[in-house]
Design an enzyme around this catalytic site. Structure first.
Site: not given
Ligand code: SAM
Length: 273
Positions: A105, A130, A179, A215, A252-255
């Site tokens: 993941e 992460e 993101d 989303d 998920t949290k962001f969802e």
């Molecule tokens: C918008 S958050 C979503 C987190 C989680 N998947 C959720 O749905 O709640 C995106 C996450 O991806 C991580 N991320 C982005 N690009 C990454 C990369 N190249 N390698 C590791 N993590 C990454 C960011 O640090 C961030 O915590």
């Protein structure tokens, strides 16, 4: 399926912007010295490291010896991925062994849904990667308190990691609510891009899958356009279609945050041919 009104010009590989064309997929983070030794190339990452509060449990998991086995590399600061070139080997001494089905993941955030999935499928191995330290800590804490033996956590850039892994290595790669990088000038940071998908697909096993969800409507249509156009991947729902949210993917949290803001949710699953 109707196409998003302004998507085609953004993702057609033949019409990539100069910025997109110059995306250096060999690069990782920071600035690199160009072959002439003089210029510095600006590296395009898919993440921006955030400084957010680290709670006590997360800090404990990053420092106490009883959680150390979950953490593959240094969990504070920028992850050093040197030498991490085989995810299966991380499980060699564990009950599932190294040949069990393997899920990676990318960007698990705080790790709640990642840990829920790992707990629900104890015979499958799960690696999460992460860059967000409080998230790495919280995830390790949850794995430890549930005594999971099928989880390992890496601090660092998933793109760099994937490039170090063998071909045909992973059964499932999941990327939930990446993101969205909404501004057009930031689109080159989007994880789902032709260049980055080449890196993802290389490390997937034949018959393995890439599962993503977002989303953000614009990103959803961008993703389906990029992925449907990618030779070597087949849309499980048929070209141009999204997949219904599978039961095995916890919210998920962001969802949750997106739904609370009135967003929709789009899932996509692609099989490697
Ligand atoms: C918008 S958050 C979503 C987190 C989680 N998947 C959720 O749905 O709640 C995106 C996450 O991806 C991580 N991320 C982005 N690009 C990454 C990369 N190249 N390698 C590791 N993590 C990454 C960011 O640090 C961030 O915590």
């Amino acid at each position: 399926m109707s196409q998003h009104p302004d998507i085609n010009t953004n993702v057609d590989a033949t019409s990539l912007t100069d910025d997109q064309k110059s995306l250096d997929t060999n690069a990782t983070s920071g600035n690199e010295v160009a072959p002439d030794g003089n210029k510095h190339i600006r590296i395009v990452n898919t993440f921006m490291k955030r400084r957010t509060h680290m709670n006590k449990n997360a800090e404990l998991a990053l420092t106490a010896p009883e959680f150390a086995h979950y953490l593959v590399n240094n969990s504070f600061g920028d992850g050093n991925l040197e030498g991490i070139d085989d995810l299966r080997a991380l499980f060699a001494e564990l009950p599932n062994g190294s040949e069990a089905p393997l899920t990676l993941e990318i960007g698990f955030g705080l790790g709640d849904s990642f840990i829920e999935m790992a707990a629900a499928e104890p015979s499958r191995n799960f690696v999460g990667i992460e860059v967000h330290e409080p998230g790495i800590g919280k995830c390790a804490y949850m794995a430890g308190t549930q005594n999971l033996s099928n989880v390992r956590i890496i601090n660092g850039d998933a793109i760099q990691l994937l490039k170090q892994l063998p071909e045909n290595h992973i059964d499932r790669i999941q990327l939930y609510f990446p993101d969205p990088w909404q501004k057009k000038r930031h689109h080159k940071r989007r994880f789902v891009s032709p260049e980055r998908m080449a890196i993802v697909t290389r490390s997937l096993k034949q018959g393995g899958w890439f599962h993503t969800a977002t989303d953000w409507e614009h990103y959803a249509f961008w993703m389906v356009e990029v992925l449907d156009g990618f030779v070597g991947l087949s849309n499980q729902a048929g070209a141009g279609n999204f997949t219904s949210r599978p039961d095995f993917r916890p919210m998920t949290k962001f969802e949750r945050r997106g739904l609370a803001s009135g967003h929709g949710v789009w899932d996509l699953i692609y099989l490697k041919d």
